[in-house]
Design a protein around this motif. Structure first.
Motif, mmCIF file in Angstrom:
data_model
loop_
_atom_site.group_PDB
_atom_site.id
_atom_site.type_symbol
_atom_site.label_atom_id
_atom_site.label_comp_id
_atom_site.label_asym_id
_atom_site.label_seq_id
_atom_site.Cartn_x
_atom_site.Cartn_y
_atom_site.Cartn_z
ATOM 1 N N LYS B 81 35.223 40.742 46.529
ATOM 2 C CA LYS B 81 36.177 39.789 45.960
ATOM 3 C C LYS B 81 37.203 40.584 45.158
ATOM 4 C CE LYS B 81 36.060 35.227 43.838
ATOM 5 N NZ LYS B 81 35.140 34.177 43.318
ATOM 6 N N ARG B 82 38.472 40.454 45.528
ATOM 7 C CA ARG B 82 39.500 41.328 44.978
ATOM 8 C C ARG B 82 39.813 41.034 43.512
ATOM 9 N NH1 ARG B 82 42.788 44.194 48.261
ATOM 10 N NH2 ARG B 82 44.697 43.716 47.118
ATOM 11 N N ASN B 83 39.868 42.091 42.727
ATOM 12 C CA ASN B 83 40.223 41.991 41.309
ATOM 13 C C ASN B 83 41.651 42.474 41.065
ATOM 14 O OD1 ASN B 83 39.663 41.360 38.626
ATOM 15 N ND2 ASN B 83 39.039 43.450 38.132
ATOM 16 N N ILE B 84 42.421 42.642 42.150
ATOM 17 C CA ILE B 84 43.804 43.109 42.037
ATOM 18 C C ILE B 84 44.710 42.271 42.923
ATOM 19 C CG2 ILE B 84 43.397 45.533 41.388
ATOM 20 C CD1 ILE B 84 43.453 46.220 44.382
ATOM 21 N N GLU B 85 45.991 42.287 42.596
ATOM 22 C CA GLU B 85 46.991 41.644 43.452
ATOM 23 C C GLU B 85 47.373 42.619 44.545
ATOM 24 O OE1 GLU B 85 47.766 38.655 43.430
ATOM 25 O OE2 GLU B 85 47.232 37.944 41.431
ATOM 26 N N PRO B 86 47.868 42.213 45.704
ATOM 27 C CA PRO B 86 47.998 40.793 46.046
ATOM 28 C C PRO B 86 46.658 40.193 46.443
ATOM 29 C CG PRO B 86 48.621 42.143 47.918
ATOM 30 C CD PRO B 86 48.300 43.097 46.789
ATOM 31 N N ARG B 87 46.607 38.858 46.486
ATOM 32 C CA ARG B 87 45.415 38.126 46.934
ATOM 33 C C ARG B 87 44.252 38.304 45.986
ATOM 34 N NH1 ARG B 87 47.380 34.420 49.685
ATOM 35 N NH2 ARG B 87 45.728 34.174 51.212
ATOM 36 N N TRP B 88 44.531 38.265 44.686
ATOM 37 C CA TRP B 88 43.476 38.318 43.690
ATOM 38 C C TRP B 88 42.473 37.192 43.957
ATOM 39 C CZ3 TRP B 88 41.180 35.174 40.170
ATOM 40 C CH2 TRP B 88 40.386 35.789 39.193
ATOM 41 N N GLY B 89 41.190 37.492 43.877
ATOM 42 C CA GLY B 89 40.165 36.469 44.017
ATOM 43 C C GLY B 89 39.776 36.166 45.451
#
Lengths: 202, 202
Positions: B81-89
């Motif tokens: 689960k991404r903790n960075i942009e783009p597409r955080w979360g």
């Protein structure tokens, strides 16, 4: 082709030495022209980058892709005699740097046109070779020649068809080309074409 | 990961529009800092490049490779689960930009360690996807997880195992990840794993 193919030439003893690719360091910021400093960026990155002390631009440098084809007419493969350095006068498969705005196969087709003026029907991805020492990945596609008429571009002295036993193995410009040719004719003989060969060369 | 993955997010209507990748133009020479001019170089090149009027340095810009893995533990795949942009979360396979000094598979292994802290045995190249619009090529390798213990890095909120029917398909961060996951589970079901999938996304 764009930039020169700065590759380990066949038989170069340096080719066995693993090392970071030799790139000319970035001296000035691409955005504002100020001298950059190589340091760890502030975003958690674990590698030193050229960072601009004025506008904070971070300069990333990454490996480049070289794309080409294995153009076949029946049992014969099309090779190009290089009219540029490095390896002037040596033979290669048509290949060059992938450009922005194209896919891998589109780049391979473009290089085949630019270097050999050959009409082809593109086939499948065949080899994917990381050349760590020079920071490149070389990828070759199979291709079917639609004609035996070629119009070599300015980077090519001569474009000629070779049967496997006619290939000038000692005069092949790059290791990735030699390995790709060997694997292709091996697979053809063993009737195992269709596999993708992915491996590394230091 | 290095630079942000500036990708067409899933479902973005812009994703269907083919165009040259949007890159910030080079304004200043990396060698001497003088303002560059975009023009055809004098070496026969057919594309405009940033050329330095003072020291003649030609600035090439080429697509970048994003490398990652499909880490499997039995029937379950590891997603981050991404903790960075783009597409955080949103959820992704562990992946990031290939760096100088490493091969494709070494880069894929490094990213799997950095983003998920997962111990793996690397497998074969599985997908090779040209994402023309953003000037990237995404390549994923199969991988076997050696443990179900993970240590997500700062770019990851959570690393978790999913069976195929548990995958949050509408919450996958990137199209290349979604396509790779679909193809992988299709091949697994059809017992056709071993093929490499090479294709383009605009």
């Amino acid at each position: 082709m764009g930039a020169p193919m700065n590759l380990a030439p066949t038989g170069n003893p340096e080719a066995a030495k693993p090392a970071m690719p030799v790139r000319v360091p970035i001296k000035h910021c691409r955005n504002c022209g100020i001298a950059v400093v190589y340091r760890l960026p502030d975003d958690g990155d674990t590698r030193e980058r050229g960072v601009c002390p004025a506008c904070d631009t971070i300069h990333y440098e990454n490996p480049a892709n070289v794309v080409g084809t294995i153009p076949m007419l029946g049992e014969r493969v099309l090779l190009c005699k290089r009219n540029i350095e490095p390896r002037w006068g040596k033979w290669t498969l048509p290949a060059g740097f992938m450009e922005l705005g194209e896919s891998l196969s589109q780049g391979a087709a473009r290089e085949t046109d630019e270097e050999a003026g050959a009409q082809i029907e593109m086939g499948d991805l065949f080899s994917v070779i990381s050349v760590v020492r020079v920071g490149q990945v070389h990828m070759f596609y199979t291709a079917r020649l639609l004609s035996d008429q070629f119009k070599p571009g300015h980077e090519t002295i001569e474009a000629r068809l070779f049967r496997e036993d006619e290939i000038p193995w000692d005069e092949i410009a790059f290791r990735t080309v030699r390995e790709t040719l060997r694997l292709y004719f091996d697979d053809r003989r063993a009737r195992t074409l269709g596999r993708v060969h992915a491996f590394d060369l230091n």
